[in-house]
Design a protein around this motif. Sequence first.
Motif, PDB file in Angstrom:
ATOM      1  N   ARG A 169       0.761  -1.327  -0.077  1.00 40.76           N
ATOM      2  CA  ARG A 169      -0.023  -0.131   0.022  1.00 40.76           C
ATOM      3  C   ARG A 169       0.960   1.283  -0.028  1.00 40.76           C
ATOM      4  N   SER A 170       1.944   1.226   0.737  1.00 45.11           N
ATOM      5  CA  SER A 170       2.872   2.640   0.852  1.00 45.11           C
ATOM      6  C   SER A 170       3.319   2.789  -0.460  1.00 45.11           C
ATOM      7  N   ASN A 171       3.988   1.554  -1.091  1.00 47.85           N
ATOM      8  CA  ASN A 171       4.849   1.828  -2.427  1.00 47.85           C
ATOM      9  C   ASN A 171       3.695   2.189  -3.255  1.00 47.85           C
ATOM     10  N   PHE A 172       2.493   1.777  -3.384  1.00 44.33           N
ATOM     11  CA  PHE A 172       1.313   2.142  -4.418  1.00 44.33           C
ATOM     12  C   PHE A 172       1.132   3.632  -3.978  1.00 44.33           C
ATOM     13  N   LEU A 173       1.055   4.042  -2.819  1.00 37.52           N
ATOM     14  CA  LEU A 173       0.680   5.747  -2.597  1.00 37.52           C
ATOM     15  C   LEU A 173       1.920   6.491  -3.176  1.00 37.52           C
ATOM     16  N   ALA A 174       3.176   6.046  -2.869  1.00 34.67           N
ATOM     17  CA  ALA A 174       4.273   6.682  -2.993  1.00 34.67           C
ATOM     18  C   ALA A 174       4.588   6.832  -4.786  1.00 34.67           C
ATOM     19  N   GLY A 175       4.178   5.692  -5.401  1.00 30.24           N
ATOM     20  CA  GLY A 175       4.165   5.768  -6.949  1.00 30.24           C
ATOM     21  C   GLY A 175       3.046   6.651  -7.524  1.00 30.24           C
ATOM     22  N   LEU A 176       1.904   6.682  -6.692  1.00 31.87           N
ATOM     23  CA  LEU A 176       0.891   7.533  -7.336  1.00 31.87           C
ATOM     24  C   LEU A 176       0.957   9.000  -6.933  1.00 31.87           C
ATOM     25  N   VAL A 177       1.840   9.332  -6.153  1.00 26.14           N
ATOM     26  CA  VAL A 177       2.080  10.645  -5.697  1.00 26.14           C
ATOM     27  C   VAL A 177       3.200  11.173  -7.147  1.00 26.14           C
ATOM     28  N   VAL A 178       4.077  10.239  -7.547  1.00 29.67           N
ATOM     29  CA  VAL A 178       5.083  10.657  -8.603  1.00 29.67           C
ATOM     30  C   VAL A 178       4.101  10.534  -9.893  1.00 29.67           C
ATOM     31  N   VAL A 179       3.445   9.545 -10.096  1.00 33.77           N
ATOM     32  CA  VAL A 179       2.627   9.513 -11.475  1.00 33.77           C
ATOM     33  C   VAL A 179       1.448  10.417 -11.707  1.00 33.77           C
ATOM     34  N   ALA A 180       0.647  10.815 -10.579  1.00 34.32           N
ATOM     35  CA  ALA A 180      -0.556  11.542 -10.780  1.00 34.32           C
ATOM     36  C   ALA A 180      -0.225  12.921 -11.466  1.00 34.32           C
ATOM     37  N   PRO A 181       0.832  13.627 -10.632  1.00 35.82           N
ATOM     38  CA  PRO A 181       1.045  15.041 -11.220  1.00 35.82           C
ATOM     39  C   PRO A 181       1.458  14.901 -12.933  1.00 35.82           C
ATOM     40  N   ILE A 182       2.390  13.689 -13.006  1.00 35.84           N
ATOM     41  CA  ILE A 182       2.813  13.945 -14.517  1.00 35.84           C
ATOM     42  C   ILE A 182       1.765  13.465 -15.302  1.00 35.84           C
TER      43      ILE A 182
END
Length: 205
Positions: free
Chosen positions: A3-16
């Motif tokens: 879950r933490s890895n998914f949220l960390a990736g979402l923080v990177v992917v979402a703005p882009i």
Amino acid sequence: MLRSNFLAGLVVVAPIGITVWLIWTLTGWMDSWVLPMIPARWRPEHYIGINLRGVGVIFFLLFTVFIGWTAKGWLGRSLLRTGERIVARMPIIRSVYGGIKQLAETILSQSEARFEHACLIEYPRKGLWGLGFIAGPAKGEIQQRHPEDLIAVFVPTTPNPTSGFLLYTPASEVIILDMSIEDAAKLIISAGLVYPPDTNRDDNA
């Protein structure tokens, strides 16, 4: 962990992803608006057979630069004054045109009129503090009719900082902040969630 890895990736992917989507959508919208006005023989797809996205944006930028260059010349200024005199005789159109022109000049002005500092003022009552932007000292009748030195402060609303309240506050009651205008705007837009780095703490560390 997952879950933490998914949220960390979402923080990177979402703005882009959102940025790319917005650019793609805006260029498509502008193409659909501009390209119908361009003769087919002037469009790149007429020669290469491929519909290139963003061509309308390029045509719009070139056209806008050309209009701006023309408007700075004697002929352009004369045509502009003539057109504005004609518009001034149309009761409803002159009000719409005048308001849009004033708004555009305010937003797109290249003059040095900018907010000076971010600040804190007690608003909307004593004991509550609002984050605002200093526009400069009061002038003219507003200052003449008040015994103290006043400062014009714009207090924006959250999360839309383009709307807000213009307040004239005594200079002694304004707390000027060290944070930049950009950092203060981020703080307002994020509703207090995104704070700028504490430079004082870094200096003392």
